[in-house]
Motif scaffolding. Structure first.
Motif, PDB file in Angstrom:
ATOM      1  N   UNK A 179       0.722  -1.140  -0.118  1.00 34.89           N
ATOM      2  CA  UNK A 179      -0.023  -0.038  -0.040  1.00 34.89           C
ATOM      3  C   UNK A 179       0.785   1.224  -0.203  1.00 34.89           C
ATOM      4  N   UNK A 180       2.194   1.119  -0.415  1.00 34.74           N
ATOM      5  CA  UNK A 180       2.878   2.346  -0.419  1.00 34.74           C
ATOM      6  C   UNK A 180       3.130   2.982  -1.754  1.00 34.74           C
ATOM      7  N   UNK A 181       2.042   3.808  -1.918  1.00 37.91           N
ATOM      8  CA  UNK A 181       1.803   4.555  -3.158  1.00 37.91           C
ATOM      9  C   UNK A 181       3.018   5.537  -3.408  1.00 37.91           C
ATOM     10  N   UNK A 182       3.388   6.043  -2.148  1.00 34.48           N
ATOM     11  CA  UNK A 182       4.366   7.254  -2.202  1.00 34.48           C
ATOM     12  C   UNK A 182       5.763   6.489  -2.562  1.00 34.48           C
ATOM     13  N   UNK A 183       6.062   5.415  -1.812  1.00 31.29           N
ATOM     14  CA  UNK A 183       7.435   5.053  -2.224  1.00 31.29           C
ATOM     15  C   UNK A 183       7.404   4.394  -3.544  1.00 31.29           C
ATOM     16  N   UNK A 184       6.158   4.007  -4.105  1.00 32.48           N
ATOM     17  CA  UNK A 184       5.901   3.329  -5.533  1.00 32.48           C
ATOM     18  C   UNK A 184       6.282   4.522  -6.588  1.00 32.48           C
ATOM     19  N   UNK A 185       5.995   5.749  -6.181  1.00 34.71           N
ATOM     20  CA  UNK A 185       6.224   6.939  -6.899  1.00 34.71           C
ATOM     21  C   UNK A 185       7.698   7.385  -6.949  1.00 34.71           C
ATOM     22  N   UNK A 186       8.267   7.007  -5.808  1.00 32.40           N
ATOM     23  CA  UNK A 186       9.778   7.348  -5.612  1.00 32.40           C
ATOM     24  C   UNK A 186      10.663   6.551  -6.240  1.00 32.40           C
ATOM     25  N   UNK A 187      10.336   5.134  -6.543  1.00 30.94           N
ATOM     26  CA  UNK A 187      11.267   4.064  -6.784  1.00 30.94           C
ATOM     27  C   UNK A 187      12.196   4.996  -8.207  1.00 30.94           C
ATOM     28  N   UNK A 188      13.446   4.526  -8.026  1.00 29.72           N
ATOM     29  CA  UNK A 188      14.382   4.793  -9.194  1.00 29.72           C
ATOM     30  C   UNK A 188      13.992   3.930 -10.292  1.00 29.72           C
ATOM     31  N   UNK A 189      14.516   4.567 -11.751  1.00 32.26           N
ATOM     32  CA  UNK A 189      15.478   5.501 -11.847  1.00 32.26           C
ATOM     33  C   UNK A 189      14.835   7.106 -11.714  1.00 32.26           C
ATOM     34  N   UNK A 190      15.544   7.858 -10.918  1.00 27.48           N
ATOM     35  CA  UNK A 190      14.864   9.100 -10.803  1.00 27.48           C
ATOM     36  C   UNK A 190      15.422  10.185 -11.846  1.00 27.48           C
TER      37      UNK A 190
END
Lengths: 307, 307
Positions: A179-190
């Motif tokens: 349920x970690x949408x926030x971390x999903x959005x912040x997965x690399x590559x950046x």
């Protein structure tokens, strides 16, 4: 079985595209995809310094090797291998030994940063102190935090990691299921640089783990074969197991997962673009909360120790 | 163990929220969530007709029961149960028998539509004709298509299905892993009405399968207990297995998956809003391609038969 591209004997069958490849054509095939992926992820400028998070294992050592090879004509780009020493005895110490020797051979600068120096305890010590959290929770948070600090300290423009296709698909599904949408959005590559968070690049993210291993062996890349003594505890295992089973039944599943994610990512980033990172009230590092995860765990440790 | 809300004996432990519940409080707890979910999904108007896809199993029979109960004060809403008879002998025929009797008892109109009548063959016949596709592929496509046609024919405003939380989480992860972003965007419940595609509603989508079963038993809902003879073949099994394991280790995983999906959905819909459905060149049904999936499979069957 013959190579699909020449008369030599094949060393691998690439199930998801149906080709049998000999050693030469396999290495060429892998290198072309890594080059393409690197170019897709990053536009390197003269003077750029890349820190590679190097554990001594096959993925990160291959990443160092390939970056050095691909960028061999770019004398204006500097590569530094950084090892985060978690303090897991009988494991990381041995890996560092192997890595140190190999990096000397291929002439890449090597720096070591210790979790104990930054957070007061080794992972071994933490694992015997805190019995209700798996050590992997501490290790993941501390390693990520320290690698970013090391890269900042060394003036790096990018942090490269050895994440392969299997890891990438696992991270995506794991963050989805948690349920970690926030971390999903912040997965690399950046692609977007957030102040003080050195963007991560992942040259191997489209290369299956098995192919990285074969490539490392064929190229004579020296890496440490050991497995972390805490590996059985990691939450990631159950996602690895599931995705391996799906891939066995439907070759291409890992690619599909990453492809769906890559199509979703612009939508996620668009949605999160106004999302402001705060400064951790304790260490000043960027964090979505008031106190960063690393400081939060450090406080937890201090409390446990004072009971 | 006592109920967390009264002095009675608990019949279930709701692991993801930590409550023990007695039969009365459990039924109230479940009904409240279904009511809430229904209200969230749909704004029912006088004269609306709801077709419920009713297989005779626990999920869809409970859906009929609950819609009837929740809408008991709404004499202006009509509910019709529609069974798609796939032609799986020893299975669907028995389920229909059980369902027919029960629907008579609770006074709900029942209509049956046969896959053989619309597509020329039963699933049993198809499964012995086409050995290279699993029958579930045909069954899923034909059932969905026929249920939509039936609903259209009956003038329904909505099609309700018995999809529970487990099914929902499985569908999300399955479409993700298969790279089907398009179908991911089109998973129900539907808020946007596309011409000729009757919007689907899923009153049980937040209710775990185990809870639906217990509720059906406690309420004396009569349903067919059999399992489809082809069930072992379904692609879905491997996703069910994985998610069940994740849920066992981390209670709340299914909820998390659906919650991430629900947060992504507006982004997906926004991205797909200009996506135009075509008319199938053969049957005129809406399809993202030139020929709809059902006609495509029908052509395949005709070819196999003429070999």
């Amino acid at each position: 079985m013959k190579c699909s591209r020449c008369e030599r004997e094949a060393v691998i069958f690439i199930r998801y595209n149906g080709e049998h490849l000999c050693a030469e054509h396999f290495m060429e095939f892998l290198e072309r995809r890594v080059k393409h992926e690197l170019r897709r992820q990053v536009d390197l400028r003269p003077g750029d310094r890349i820190v590679v998070g190097a554990s001594g294992g096959k993925d990160s050592t291959t990443t160092v090797y390939l970056l050095k090879k691909i960028l061999s004509m770019r004398r204006d780009i500097e590569i530094i291998a950084v090892t985060i020493d978690e303090g897991i005895s009988g494991y990381r110490d041995r890996a560092i030994e192997v890595l140190r020797n190999y990096l000397k051979k291929i002439d890449v600068e090597h720096r070591i940063f210790r979790i104990k120096d930054s957070f007061g305890k080794t992972i071994d010590e933490i694992s015997s102190l805190d019995k209700s959290l798996i050590p992997c929770t501490y290790c993941g948070v501390f390693r990520r935090s320290l690698l970013n600090r090391a890269a900042r300290e060394l003036g790096a423009k990018y942090v490269a990691t050895g994440l392969n296709l299997d890891d990438t698909a696992q991270s995506i599904i794991m963050n989805f299921a948690r349920g970690d949408l926030d971390r999903l959005a912040r997965l690399g590559p950046h692609s977007i640089v957030k102040e003080d968070l050195i963007p991560r690049i992942q040259p191997l993210r489209m290369i299956p783990e098995k192919e990285v291993l074969l490539y490392a062996i064929l190229r004579g890349i020296e890496f440490y074969h050991g497995t972390c003594p805490y590996a059985d505890l990691a939450l990631r295992n159950q996602y690895r197991k599931a995705i391996d089973e799906w891939e066995a039944r439907s070759p291409g599943t890992r690619h599909s997962i990453v492809s769906v994610y890559d199509q979703l990512k612009p939508l996620l980033i668009e949605n999160y673009k106004n999302f402001k990172l705060n400064r951790c009230e304790i260490c000043g590092d960027p964090t979505p909360s008031k106190i960063c995860k690393a400081c939060e765990l450090k406080i937890r440790l201090d409390k446990i120790q004072n009971i």
